[in-house]
Design a protein around this motif. Structure first.
Motif, mmCIF file in Angstrom:
data_model
loop_
_atom_site.group_PDB
_atom_site.id
_atom_site.type_symbol
_atom_site.label_atom_id
_atom_site.label_comp_id
_atom_site.label_asym_id
_atom_site.label_seq_id
_atom_site.Cartn_x
_atom_site.Cartn_y
_atom_site.Cartn_z
ATOM 1 N N THR A 166 1.383 -1.531 0.024
ATOM 2 C CA THR A 166 0.181 0.233 -0.215
ATOM 3 C C THR A 166 0.589 1.706 0.128
ATOM 4 N N PRO A 167 0.476 2.163 -0.736
ATOM 5 C CA PRO A 167 0.824 3.502 -0.257
ATOM 6 C C PRO A 167 1.488 4.298 0.643
ATOM 7 N N ARG A 168 0.523 3.549 1.921
ATOM 8 C CA ARG A 168 0.650 4.297 2.841
ATOM 9 C C ARG A 168 2.479 3.594 3.536
ATOM 10 N N PHE A 169 2.511 2.391 3.564
ATOM 11 C CA PHE A 169 3.343 1.591 4.112
ATOM 12 C C PHE A 169 4.067 2.176 3.421
ATOM 13 N N ARG A 170 4.622 2.363 1.851
ATOM 14 C CA ARG A 170 5.967 2.114 0.809
ATOM 15 C C ARG A 170 6.194 3.889 1.418
ATOM 16 N N GLN A 171 5.332 4.986 1.253
ATOM 17 C CA GLN A 171 5.612 6.532 1.357
ATOM 18 C C GLN A 171 6.537 6.358 2.404
ATOM 19 N N MET A 184 27.081 1.239 6.680
ATOM 20 C CA MET A 184 25.949 0.947 6.603
ATOM 21 C C MET A 184 24.418 0.180 7.342
ATOM 22 N N ARG A 185 23.659 1.153 7.654
ATOM 23 C CA ARG A 185 22.623 1.323 9.165
ATOM 24 C C ARG A 185 21.115 0.699 8.357
ATOM 25 N N SER A 186 21.137 0.690 6.886
ATOM 26 C CA SER A 186 19.798 -0.186 6.495
ATOM 27 C C SER A 186 18.485 0.497 7.714
ATOM 28 N N ILE A 187 17.030 -0.136 7.069
ATOM 29 C CA ILE A 187 16.810 0.724 8.186
ATOM 30 C C ILE A 187 15.933 -0.300 8.618
ATOM 31 N N ALA A 188 15.000 0.606 9.810
ATOM 32 C CA ALA A 188 13.889 -0.745 11.018
ATOM 33 C C ALA A 188 12.115 -0.685 10.295
ATOM 34 N N VAL A 189 12.274 -1.185 10.595
ATOM 35 C CA VAL A 189 10.881 -1.072 10.608
ATOM 36 C C VAL A 189 9.896 -1.840 12.295
ATOM 37 N N MET A 190 9.678 -0.894 12.665
ATOM 38 C CA MET A 190 9.317 -1.282 14.183
ATOM 39 C C MET A 190 8.539 -0.929 14.679
ATOM 40 N N LYS A 191 7.542 -1.705 16.161
ATOM 41 C CA LYS A 191 6.191 -1.326 16.360
ATOM 42 C C LYS A 191 5.995 0.051 16.574
ATOM 43 N N LYS A 192 5.279 0.828 16.413
ATOM 44 C CA LYS A 192 4.714 2.374 16.706
ATOM 45 C C LYS A 192 5.195 2.529 18.165
ATOM 46 N N GLY A 193 5.729 3.863 17.586
ATOM 47 C CA GLY A 193 6.607 3.925 19.615
ATOM 48 C C GLY A 193 8.004 3.354 19.898
ATOM 49 N N THR A 195 11.814 2.632 19.253
ATOM 50 C CA THR A 195 13.212 3.075 18.662
ATOM 51 C C THR A 195 14.045 2.243 18.182
ATOM 52 N N ALA A 196 15.107 2.588 17.239
ATOM 53 C CA ALA A 196 16.393 1.589 17.016
ATOM 54 C C ALA A 196 17.376 3.142 16.811
ATOM 55 N N ASP A 197 18.227 2.344 17.714
ATOM 56 C CA ASP A 197 19.031 3.440 17.768
ATOM 57 C C ASP A 197 20.292 3.336 16.348
ATOM 58 N N GLY A 198 20.618 4.713 16.466
ATOM 59 C CA GLY A 198 21.619 4.783 14.774
ATOM 60 C C GLY A 198 20.625 4.402 13.708
ATOM 61 N N GLN A 199 19.153 4.333 13.649
ATOM 62 C CA GLN A 199 19.022 3.644 12.144
ATOM 63 C C GLN A 199 17.436 4.528 11.959
ATOM 64 N N ASP A 200 17.306 5.281 11.168
ATOM 65 C CA ASP A 200 15.894 6.201 10.323
ATOM 66 C C ASP A 200 15.076 4.428 10.340
ATOM 67 N N GLN A 201 14.091 4.449 11.158
ATOM 68 C CA GLN A 201 13.484 3.766 10.786
ATOM 69 C C GLN A 201 11.724 4.700 10.390
ATOM 70 N N VAL A 202 10.728 2.960 10.161
ATOM 71 C CA VAL A 202 9.381 3.389 9.959
ATOM 72 C C VAL A 202 8.874 2.548 10.486
ATOM 73 N N ASP A 203 7.014 2.508 10.687
ATOM 74 C CA ASP A 203 6.359 2.275 11.674
ATOM 75 C C ASP A 203 5.974 0.692 10.739
ATOM 76 N N ALA A 204 5.669 -0.214 11.720
ATOM 77 C CA ALA A 204 5.566 -1.754 10.969
ATOM 78 C C ALA A 204 4.216 -1.755 10.650
ATOM 79 N N ILE A 205 3.721 -2.348 10.359
ATOM 80 C CA ILE A 205 2.027 -3.305 10.049
ATOM 81 C C ILE A 205 1.047 -3.011 10.721
ATOM 82 N N SER A 206 0.362 -2.876 11.206
ATOM 83 C CA SER A 206 -0.529 -3.728 12.498
ATOM 84 C C SER A 206 -0.881 -4.518 12.155
ATOM 85 N N GLY A 207 -0.711 -6.001 13.189
ATOM 86 C CA GLY A 207 -0.933 -7.095 12.723
ATOM 87 C C GLY A 207 -0.204 -7.765 11.794
#
Length: 241
Positions: A166-171, A184-193, A195-207
């Motif tokens: 979905t665009p919402r996740f991809r954006q 190289m740190r890659s990108i973390a996909v984390m539960k909302k709230g 945090t990942a030290d030293g990495q940019d991150q995005v919110d994981a998909i609920s469920g």
């Protein structure tokens, strides 16, 4: 011919089987060619979708089959295969050879021209909850900042893990950095709230925790294959972020 003889029945059956087999063979050949053409067209669309900013009509245009080939040829400027040391092993025609599969130890890189700027598109593969997941990650010319991304999957759960498309996740990935301080740190996909030290991150998909972590692992593992190429070329560009 005596139609009451057993030989007539046998000959009749043989003729019917031969005719049916021939028709099936012809049909299979025609459909196989069409299926392969459709697969190649879909691959082009996925590559192009990674270059969509959701702020223009690029994504809408390539949904139309008659546009995809044209937009691809106008946008994708290069295709080459690199080795684990970041050296270019093969330079290919991005239109004619775009679906040439890398051999073991080779990794594909597409280049694109978008708004007068060069973008690098990196194919990635990984595993979700129920099957394979894949992505095309587009980086800006700095080979660090994410321009866009497209995800695909084989069998993730509808409404949950399947939402990676979905665009919402991809954006969320746009503008994130895969390197910090030259590492190289890659990108973390984390539960909302979280945090990942030293990495940019995005919110994981609920469920869709397992699929989300599959995306995170796919990024980490796949970017490792491109790490030396990215470092080498960022140094050539003078990048030191």
């Amino acid at each position: 011919m005596n139609t009451q003889k057993n030989s007539y029945v046998i000959i009749y059956m043989v003729v019917i089987v031969v005719i049916v087999s021939l028709l099936l063979s012809i049909t299979s050949g025609v459909l196989h060619t069409r299926q392969e053409d459709n697969k190649r067209l879909d691959t082009k669309k996925q590559i192009l979708m990674s270059l969509s900013t959701f702020e223009n009509d690029a994504e809408v245009k390539i949904y139309e089959d008659e546009n995809a080939d044209k937009v691809y040829a106008e946008t994708i400027t290069g295709y080459f295969l690199i080795d684990e040391f970041g050296k270019v092993k093969k330079e290919l025609d991005p239109v004619k050879d775009f679906d040439v599969k890398p051999e073991e130890g080779e990794y594909a890189v597409y280049t694109a021209e978008v708004g007068g700027e060069t973008k690098y598109v990196l194919p990635m593969t990984g595993a979700g909850l129920w099957g394979g997941i894949r992505a095309y990650l587009a980086l800006n010319s700095d080979l660090n900042t994410v321009y866009g991304v497209y995800f695909g999957h084989d069998s993730e759960t509808p409404g949950l893990g399947a939402n990676i498309v979905t665009p919402r996740f991809r954006q969320q990935f746009t503008g994130k950095e895969i390197m910090k301080e030259g590492v190289m740190r890659s990108i973390a996909v984390m539960k909302k709230g979280d945090t990942a030290d030293g990495q940019d991150q995005v919110d994981a998909i609920s469920g869709g925790t397992i699929t989300s972590k599959g995306v995170e692992s796919m990024f980490a593992n796949s970017l490792h294959n491109y790490e030396q190429y990215i470092i080498n070329n960022r140094e050539n560009k003078g990048g030191n972020e």
